[in-house]
Design a protein around this motif. Structure first.
Motif, PDB file in Angstrom:
ATOM      1  N   TYR A  88      -3.631  -3.626  -0.513  1.00  0.00           N
ATOM      2  CA  TYR A  88      -4.519  -3.507  -1.471  1.00  0.00           C
ATOM      3  C   TYR A  88      -4.208  -4.829  -2.438  1.00  0.00           C
ATOM      4  CZ  TYR A  88      -5.236   0.675   0.870  1.00  0.00           C
ATOM      5  OH  TYR A  88      -5.227   1.806   1.918  1.00  0.00           O
ATOM      6  N   PRO A  89      -4.942  -5.966  -2.695  1.00  0.00           N
ATOM      7  CA  PRO A  89      -4.714  -6.879  -3.717  1.00  0.00           C
ATOM      8  C   PRO A  89      -4.270  -6.696  -4.964  1.00  0.00           C
ATOM      9  CG  PRO A  89      -6.857  -7.164  -2.618  1.00  0.00           C
ATOM     10  CD  PRO A  89      -6.322  -6.004  -2.140  1.00  0.00           C
ATOM     11  N   HIS A  90      -5.140  -5.522  -5.530  1.00  0.00           N
ATOM     12  CA  HIS A  90      -5.117  -5.500  -6.947  1.00  0.00           C
ATOM     13  C   HIS A  90      -4.030  -4.480  -7.313  1.00  0.00           C
ATOM     14  CE1 HIS A  90      -7.435  -2.239  -4.729  1.00  0.00           C
ATOM     15  NE2 HIS A  90      -7.353  -1.181  -5.869  1.00  0.00           N
ATOM     16  N   MET A  91      -3.204  -3.934  -6.219  1.00  0.00           N
ATOM     17  CA  MET A  91      -2.217  -3.090  -6.673  1.00  0.00           C
ATOM     18  C   MET A  91      -1.088  -3.806  -6.490  1.00  0.00           C
ATOM     19  SD  MET A  91      -3.552   0.385  -4.813  1.00  0.00           S
ATOM     20  CE  MET A  91      -5.202   1.289  -4.843  1.00  0.00           C
ATOM     21  N   THR A  92       0.049  -3.097  -7.273  1.00  0.00           N
ATOM     22  CA  THR A  92       1.303  -3.564  -7.144  1.00  0.00           C
ATOM     23  C   THR A  92       1.994  -2.838  -5.727  1.00  0.00           C
ATOM     24  OG1 THR A  92       2.256  -1.684  -8.230  1.00  0.00           O
ATOM     25  CG2 THR A  92       1.907  -3.578  -9.597  1.00  0.00           C
TER      26      THR A  92
ATOM     27  N   ALA B 194      -7.526   0.496   6.336  1.00  0.00           N
ATOM     28  CA  ALA B 194      -6.380   1.026   5.716  1.00  0.00           C
ATOM     29  C   ALA B 194      -6.566   2.123   5.020  1.00  0.00           C
ATOM     30  CB  ALA B 194      -5.739  -0.118   5.145  1.00  0.00           C
ATOM     31  N   ALA B 195      -7.359   2.014   4.040  1.00  0.00           N
ATOM     32  CA  ALA B 195      -7.760   3.231   2.992  1.00  0.00           C
ATOM     33  C   ALA B 195      -8.024   4.481   3.823  1.00  0.00           C
ATOM     34  CB  ALA B 195      -8.827   2.727   2.036  1.00  0.00           C
ATOM     35  N   ARG B 196      -8.979   4.426   4.942  1.00  0.00           N
ATOM     36  CA  ARG B 196      -9.271   5.271   5.657  1.00  0.00           C
ATOM     37  C   ARG B 196      -8.141   5.917   6.353  1.00  0.00           C
ATOM     38  NH1 ARG B 196     -13.677   4.298   9.995  1.00  0.00           N
ATOM     39  NH2 ARG B 196     -13.479   6.151  10.625  1.00  0.00           N
ATOM     40  N   VAL B 197      -7.487   5.198   7.018  1.00  0.00           N
ATOM     41  CA  VAL B 197      -6.153   5.795   7.595  1.00  0.00           C
ATOM     42  C   VAL B 197      -5.300   6.341   6.712  1.00  0.00           C
ATOM     43  CG1 VAL B 197      -3.837   5.019   8.779  1.00  0.00           C
ATOM     44  CG2 VAL B 197      -6.070   3.970   9.552  1.00  0.00           C
ATOM     45  N   ASP B 198      -4.998   5.976   5.428  1.00  0.00           N
ATOM     46  CA  ASP B 198      -4.238   6.532   4.374  1.00  0.00           C
ATOM     47  C   ASP B 198      -4.960   7.672   3.968  1.00  0.00           C
ATOM     48  OD1 ASP B 198      -2.402   4.559   4.537  1.00  0.00           O
ATOM     49  OD2 ASP B 198      -2.985   3.417   2.572  1.00  0.00           O
TER      50      ASP B 198
END
Lengths: 385, 299
Positions: A88-92, B194-198
């Motif tokens: 996620y590009p906006h997260m560290t 990725a978010a769905r898998v998470d």
């Protein structure tokens, strides 16, 4: 940790295209299984079905003893590393690692403990406050791994995770992933088109082609006993030399293998592993010789023990050399066995030889053949038993 | 030997001439393009400068100097026009109305249009391509064409002379939906996967992953909507009856209809009306440029 089982699984897209055809495959608890095959063979589709990112058209998919066909990715308790990492590009880095833990509603204290543990395992402790764009390719890859392991999932899924790295980094991370999997003992399904990755990392390798499983075996078994011409040509680099031939018995009872207008004497003991060979005498066959089966012939070789070729080109690699020679017979490519048109030159025989300063391009060469390394296939591309 | 030297010198001479000519042409071209750009810039900036200078002049001078170069020179500076505006009308009320109506349209529009754009770009549902085509087709229908039917609808609902009549019809916007759609369709799918898998739901994925990544397009849509709605005149004129809900553009028009016509007052009203737009644009300029570049939108 959990086992995984594909039971007669199909994937058919709405336009009628079959990406996976009757896939039957059992992955043991804690096993590292690699799907390998050329582009479009269905390996990524199989992985995405396991992840819950693609619907299953027919058949059953089990993780442990649960049928997961209709479960969401989260319910399946899997973690996935994507080809482009999908950080996620906006997260560290810390927030990236924390995201899946927030989704399973762990307390902040538990989350920080898990993040610290994963960061320790992957050497990310110094990078936790950086954003993905401030990381190198290798570091991003590690963060993607971290996001997968932090959840302690039942199964790890990896979709060509090393393909964006340079050769040196790929080799380093390959070892790291294999070590990590060994340490954690988590069932891992890994997709790659790179046979070196497949052979070096997997406990077992599933070779796919056109949506069908070609062979499931350990890396050494794939190399030693390929099930068909496709696997024989796909595993091993440079690829096996495969050519049409006939095996004949002479009046003196000797076995002779045709190689175009040349022939090789075959010691029956060398091919005694082919129990049904008698059925194929004087029949059209396909023979395979790996580049490693050749060596430079002695000055006075026994009759019918070597092939006379002309060297077209050579690649000197220091400790060894790869010879591209005019073959005495037309070669068959693995792609042809897969039904695809091959645009490769099919009259080239490839040999891997010890470094030798006396070999030059455009000169004749006598190649001795180790016939114990001969592979035989039927004309419909299946290995002879 | 001598002959060949002469030959060589001639060749050198003939080769050096075109280089000089080429350089000269390059310079002339640059000067011409800069001149053209300067003239164009002056043409665009002139009305704004005229308005700002005019707002600071005594009312009597605004018209008399309008046709001369003096219109662009401040002369004696006075803030009397600004004081007049506040004395003649309830400027604060109009300003609040404009700000409230525009902000509500922008905020609700960002939510509704981004969700719609996301649904078109990522979700698979029956009739999706048909509805998307309809949305794209809606972009070419001018507001004036639907103003009258919309007026009847608002009247029927009893919404005349309300904020809601000025906000609701402009929340969903075909152009904004299209901008969001083109941005989302180009985002790598792996982020959402990725978010769905998470373990994130579709809505959580949208708000926690997609929205932060899509800041430039949100800024673009916000600015474009703000600019359009801040200057909206026809519709507020049709549906408002009194000062309570009227925005700035309708109020400024009352200066031209209520004698005496004071051009200085109109100029100062104009300056105070345009200032927020400039501020918004300057604040979000970076994102706006990024957004325009990434959505392939011009202007």
């Amino acid at each position: 940790m959990a086992s995984v089982s594909f039971q007669d699984v199909y994937k058919v897209y709405p336009n009628g295209y079959s990406a996976i055809k009757k896939l039957c495959l059992d992955i043991q608890d804690g096993e590292f299984l690699v799907f390998v095959g050329p582009s479009g063979c269905g390996k990524s589709t199989a992985l995405r079905m396991l992840a819950g990112l693609e619907d299953i058209s027919a058949g059953k998919l089990l993780i442990g003893d649960r049928v997961v066909n209709d479960q969401t990715p989260q319910e399946r308790n899997i973690a996935m590393v994507f080809q482009n990492y999908a950080l996620y590009p906006h997260m560290t880095v810390r927030q990236n690692l924390e995201f899946p833990l927030r989704m399973i509603k762990l307390s902040p204290k538990q989350r920080q403990a898990r993040i610290a543990e994963a960061a320790e395992k992957l050497g990310l402790a110094q990078l936790l406050d950086r954003k993905p764009k401030q990381l190198s390719g290798g570091q991003r890859q590690r963060v993607a791994m971290g996001r997968a392991i932090v959840r302690d999932p039942a199964v790890f899924l990896m979709d060509e995770p090393l393909s964006n790295l340079d050769a040196k980094m790929r080799s380093q991370i390959r070892t790291e992933i294999a070590e990590l999997q060994d340490r954690m003992g988590t069932t891992t399904v890994y997709v790659t088109h790179d046979q070196v990755e497949a052979m070096t990392m997997g406990d077992r390798v599933a070779v796919m082609r056109g949506g069908e499983l070609q062979q499931l075996a350990t890396p050494q078994d794939l190399y030693d006993s390929p099930a068909n011409v496709f696997v024989a040509g796909f595993i091993g680099s440079p690829a096996m030399n495969i050519f049409p031939t006939q095996l004949r018995k002479t009046a003196l009872g000797l076995l002779m293998l045709d190689v175009g207008d040349q022939r090789l004497a075959i010691d029956p003991a060398a091919i005694s592993r082919y129990s049904t060979l008698a059925n194929y005498l004087d029949q059209p066959l396909l023979a395979g010789l790996r580049p490693e089966a050749f060596s430079v012939a002695d000055a006075n070789p026994p009759p019918d023990s070597c092939l006379q070729v002309e060297v077209k080109a050579l690649e000197a690699l220091g400790h060894e050399m790869i010879i591209y020679a005019q073959a005495p017979v037309g070669m068959i490519q693995a792609e042809e066995a897969a039904g695809a048109e091959s645009d490769l030159n099919t009259s080239t025989l490839v040999a891997r030889l010890a470094a030798n300063r006396n070999i030059h391009a455009h000169t004749p060469l006598a190649l001795a053949v180790d016939v114990s390394k001969l592979y035989l296939f039927t004309t419909d591309y299946q290995a002879i038993g | 030997m001598q002959d060949s030297n002469i030959q060589l010198n001639r060749t050198d001479h003939s080769q050096s001439e075109p280089v000089i000519i080429r350089q000269r042409r390059k310079w002339l071209g640059a000067i011409a393009s800069y001149l053209l750009l300067t003239v164009l810039a002056l043409l665009f900036v002139a009305p704004i400068v005229f308005m700002i200078i005019g707002s600071l002049k005594p009312d009597s001078l605004v018209l008399t100097e309008a046709g001369t170069f003096k219109a662009f020179l401040p002369g004696q500076i006075s803030f009397q026009n600004y004081r007049d505006v506040f004395e003649r009308v309830d400027f604060a009320r109009f300003f609040f109305n404009s700000l409230f109506i525009t902000s509500m349209i922008v905020l609700a529009g960002l939510l509704v249009n981004s969700l719609a754009g996301y649904a078109f770009a990522r979700l698979r549902w029956r009739g999706r391509s048909g509805v998307l085509l309809l949305v794209i087709a809606l972009m070419i229908i001018p507001f004036e064409a639907i103003a009258v039917p919309l007026f009847f609808q608002v009247t029927l609902l009893g919404w005349r002379n309300t904020y809601i009549a000025q906000i609701l019809p402009f929340v969903a916007n075909a152009f904004s939906i299209y901008l969001f759609y083109t941005f989302f369709i180009d985002l790598p799918k792996e982020l959402e996967e990725a978010a769905r898998v998470d373990g994130a739901s579709t809505l959580r994925t949208f708000f926690e992953i997609i929205v932060p990544v899509a800041k430039p397009v949100f800024a673009t849509v916000a600015i474009l909507t703000f600019l359009t709605q801040w200057g909206s005149f026809l519709w507020p004129l049709m549906v408002t009856l009194d000062e309570q809900v009227r925005p700035l553009p309708v109020a400024i028009s009352s200066f031209q209809t209520l004698p005496p016509i004071q051009w200085g007052d109109i100029m100062s009203f104009g300056v105070m009306m345009v200032a927020p737009i400039l501020i918004v644009f300057l604040l979000f300029q970076k994102w706006f440029v990024e957004g325009v570049a990434s959505t392939g939108t011009k202007g």
